[in-house]
Write an enzyme that holds these catalytic residues in place. Structure first.
Site, PDB file in Angstrom:
ATOM      1  N   TYR A 196       0.860  -1.182   0.000  1.00 27.13           N
ATOM      2  CA  TYR A 196       0.000   0.000   0.000  1.00 27.13           C
ATOM      3  C   TYR A 196       0.894   1.229   0.000  1.00 27.13           C
ATOM      4  O   TYR A 196       1.915   1.265   0.701  1.00 27.13           O
ATOM      5  CB  TYR A 196      -0.876   0.020   1.258  1.00 27.13           C
ATOM      6  CG  TYR A 196      -1.629   1.325   1.422  1.00 27.13           C
ATOM      7  CD1 TYR A 196      -2.902   1.476   0.900  1.00 27.13           C
ATOM      8  CD2 TYR A 196      -1.049   2.414   2.077  1.00 27.13           C
ATOM      9  CE1 TYR A 196      -3.582   2.672   1.017  1.00 27.13           C
ATOM     10  CE2 TYR A 196      -1.716   3.619   2.199  1.00 27.13           C
ATOM     11  CZ  TYR A 196      -2.981   3.738   1.670  1.00 27.13           C
ATOM     12  OH  TYR A 196      -3.653   4.932   1.780  1.00 27.13           O
TER      13      TYR A 196
ATOM     14  N   GLU B 205      -3.381   7.606  -4.174  1.00 26.54           N
ATOM     15  CA  GLU B 205      -3.298   6.333  -3.453  1.00 26.54           C
ATOM     16  C   GLU B 205      -3.122   5.182  -4.431  1.00 26.54           C
ATOM     17  O   GLU B 205      -3.882   5.062  -5.392  1.00 26.54           O
ATOM     18  CB  GLU B 205      -4.580   6.126  -2.634  1.00 26.54           C
ATOM     19  CG  GLU B 205      -4.567   4.859  -1.803  1.00 26.54           C
ATOM     20  CD  GLU B 205      -5.896   4.634  -1.077  1.00 26.54           C
ATOM     21  OE1 GLU B 205      -5.947   4.829   0.140  1.00 26.54           O
ATOM     22  OE2 GLU B 205      -6.886   4.277  -1.748  1.00 26.54           O
TER      23      GLU B 205
END
Lengths: 404, 292
Positions: A126, A214
């Protein structure tokens, strides 16, 4: 401003950030053509079809009209692609983030399947870049726990979240990029690829004036490629003036149509679920007015900031927008007149009210500031069914009466 | 002198000859503010509102001894205007401009850190020291002189609070609009601290809104430094998460930046928190009566 995954990936390519390749299409036959092209370039029959909406949770989400169809699907043949495309396009995807109403899908992304086997282990990480308001710096936030909801990771295992703050005016420095790659447990080719990836990604974040970027999952393939499998990109609307090409990427079909209409009148409007509409000058006072409606026993139906110029045109536009909502049982206009004079605002309210004709719900007008008394006289003498107040506490009492 | 500005402040206007600059400079001069000149690049040497126009802030400081600047420059150029003012030695820079790209402000904030100055805003109504100087866009008549300091993220809500204070029989020392953007020059805590140290301020009104952690930070500081009553209000108790409510910074991102979370910590730290914006003035009058 939110972008779709396919748009974000196009933009990342400009900054040499590797992404899962794909083609965005609007029709099933175009999806089949895209699939054939991807299959011939990758040499495998596997590909992925992803619904393009401004909301996360697509993989676990389901189509309202075809309940066993997910928003993200691995496909193995042209027939598969056609079936999945027809299941998704034009239908409504309901995910954990869309609410029960779901979102209509107008586009799908047909993309390479990156989860092939190879010499090393596949990994999902992530990584996001955003502004740390408290530190007044951009921060790269990353974790070895990819493909999951990051808020859950942050809550359950905070030690698995790393943060790297960036010195304003500087790029991501080489030692910082290395630190990120080391902390993600990489070595060899994958390490080098990650260093390049995060360095270029930070340049993209700044260069595109993102407010949030993101990558989840940030993927290491079995042959040590590092790439963005998914991408969520938010742009700073204040910076669109220097990115006209990005402004064109706005998808208004993803936004509430009434909010879009309000924007055309330069009104700042957010639709809510309550029964008392409000029209206010200034964002802080608008929020405070919503809070006051709630305390008076109502529920705010909207946020609406008419800005500095509360004249007949803006008030009329505001009325029209609020009245589109059938739940609205009363409207409170709250204007603190400073530079803008209250008697002018009152005249505007009266003009707008007369122009619209049949307003069948109570209107409460609270005007305070320059010429407040003259404004109240104007409203009183207008003969309209409009109640007026000067003090905020008086307005609250009138709202209370209107909702009970 | 209350805080930040007073009748002796020498004020220049950046973006002096533009529509906004002209209108508000006129209002400021009418209020009695000591506006000594302004800056509009390429109009240096001319005169506007009977005051000299300069090409650069440096020229304006050299020519007038200005120590305060107010900025009405369009968003694309506003961060540059802030840095120019800081570099020229302006002590108090008040940036009214709304809509400055966030990354511009990240850089500008860093640039001015090493200069001896204080930035107020951007995206704010400015600062007024009642009866002395108005360096902002607020309606001056609302702010009757007195001994209550106001710090607020919002424009009209500041006017509302000031009006209630006056109607409660009190008045304003200085009101500071710190602005509603994610990156601003002066935080709630810094503004509250100035008022706490100001001998001409007896009570403080602190108005915040959803988004960010500035109110919590101010509350924690106040817990150990509460020498005067502080009344607090947070706008956005009914705001939905993830939606921007007008101000660029007014967005609920997590559990800590909701109105409820902020109000809770403010209460725990001894601030008189009001649920209704209609009770700000009344509550201040009561709090002062108790301490008196």
């Amino acid at each position: 401003m939110n972008l779709h995954e396919y748009q974000a990936k196009e933009l990342l390519k400009r900054y040499n950030v590797p992404t899962q390749e794909g083609v965005a299409v609007e029709h099933a036959d175009a999806a089949v053509a895209a699939y054939k092209q991807i299959a011939s370039s990758t040499g495998t029959k596997f590909a992925v079809v992803k619904a393009q909406i401004h909301a996360g949770g697509r993989g676990k989400g389901r189509m309202k009209e075809v309940p066993d169809q997910s928003g993200v699907n691995v496909v193995k043949s042209a027939e598969d692609v056609e079936r999945v495309a027809k299941n998704i396009l034009g239908n409504t995807l309901v995910t954990i983030q869309t609410g029960a109403a779901g979102k209509k899908v107008h586009k799908i992304l047909v993309a390479q399947d990156m989860y092939y086997d190879g010499p090393s282990e596949r990994k999902e990480f992530y990584l996001s870049i955003l502004l740390d308001r408290a530190k007044k710096q951009n921060v790269v936030m990353y974790s070895t726990e990819g493909g999951m909801d990051i808020e859950t990771v942050a809550h359950d295992t905070p030690e698995k979240i790393f943060k790297e703050w960036i010195q304003p005016g500087f790029p991501l420095l080489p030692f910082q990029a290395r630190k990120i790659a080391f902390n993600l447990g990489l070595s060899g080719t994958a390490f080098k690829n990650m260093v390049k990836f995060v360095t270029n990604l930070y340049d993209a974040y700044v260069g595109l004036d993102c407010s949030m970027l993101e990558i989840n999952p940030l993927f290491k393939s079995a042959d040590d490629k590092i790439l963005a499998v998914d991408c969520k990109m938010n742009l700073d609307e204040n910076a669109l003036m220097r990115h006209s090409d990005l402004a064109d990427m706005r998808d208004k079909s993803e936004e509430d149509p009434t909010e879009v209409e309000a924007g055309e009148f330069n009104l700042n409007y957010v639709k809510l679920d309550g029964n008392v509409g409000c029209m206010v000058n200034g964002a802080g006072l608008a929020m405070a007015t919503m809070d006051m409606i709630k305390l008076a026993g109502g529920e705010p139906a909207n946020f609406l900031d008419v800005g500095g110029s509360a004249n007949a045109q803006t008030v009329e536009a505001g009325f029209r927008i609020i009245l589109k909502d059938p739940n609205v049982k009363a409207i409170l206009i709250n204007i603190f007149g400073g530079i803008v004079r209250c008697d002018r605002v009152a005249a505007g309210v009266i003009e707008a009210y007369n122009k619209l004709g049949n307003i069948n719900i109570p209107i409460i007008v609270r005007l305070q500031g320059t010429n407040a008394e003259a404004a109240q006289e104007l409203i009183k003498n207008s003969g309209l069914k409009v109640q007026s107040a000067i003090l905020l506490s008086e307005a609250a009492e009138l709202v209370q009466k209107a909702v009970n | 002198m209350a805080v930040l500005i007073n009748k002796d402040s020498k004020v220049i206007v950046q973006g002096f000859t533009g529509t906004e600059g002209t209108f508000h400079a006129t209002q400021m001069i009418e209020y009695g503010t000591n506006v000594v000149g302004g800056v509009t690049p390429a109009k240096g040497g001319t005169s506007h509102l009977e005051r000299p126009v300069f090409n650069t802030v440096k020229d304006a400081v050299d020519g007038t001894g200005a120590d305060v600047s107010i900025i009405f420059v369009p968003p694309a150029f506003a961060a540059d205007a802030v840095m120019e003012a800081a570099d020229a030695g302006i002590k108090v820079i008040i940036c009214i401009t709304e809509g400055i790209p966030v990354q511009d402000m990240v850089k500008a904030r860093e640039y001015i850190k090493s200069r001896n100055c204080r930035l107020i805003g951007p995206n704010c109504p400015g600062v007024i020291t009642a009866g002395e100087a108005k360096v902002g866009i607020m309606p001056g008549f609302v702010f009757k002189p007195g001994r209550i300091g106001v710090v607020s993220k919002s424009g009209t809500l500041t006017y509302e609070a000031a009006d209630q204070v006056v109607k409660a029989g009190l008045g304003i020392s200085t009101a500071i609009g710190i602005g509603g953007d994610p990156i601003i020059g002066t935080t709630t805590k810094e503004a509250v601290e100035m008022f706490m140290n100001d001998p001409e301020t007896d009570g403080i009104i602190m108005i915040g809104e959803i988004g960010g952690t500035m109110e919590a930070e101010a509350a924690k500081w106040l817990k150990d430094n509460m020498r005067k009553p502080v009344v607090g209000f947070i706008a956005g108790q009914t705001a939905p998460p993830g939606r921007r409510m007008g101000h660029a910074g007014a967005i609920i991102g997590g559990a800590d930046d909701t109105a409820a979370a902020k109000m809770k910590i403010m209460r725990e730290c001894g601030i008189h928190v009001v649920d209704s914006p209609a009770n700000i003035g009344k509550t201040m009058a009561q709090a002062l009566a108790v301490t008196a």
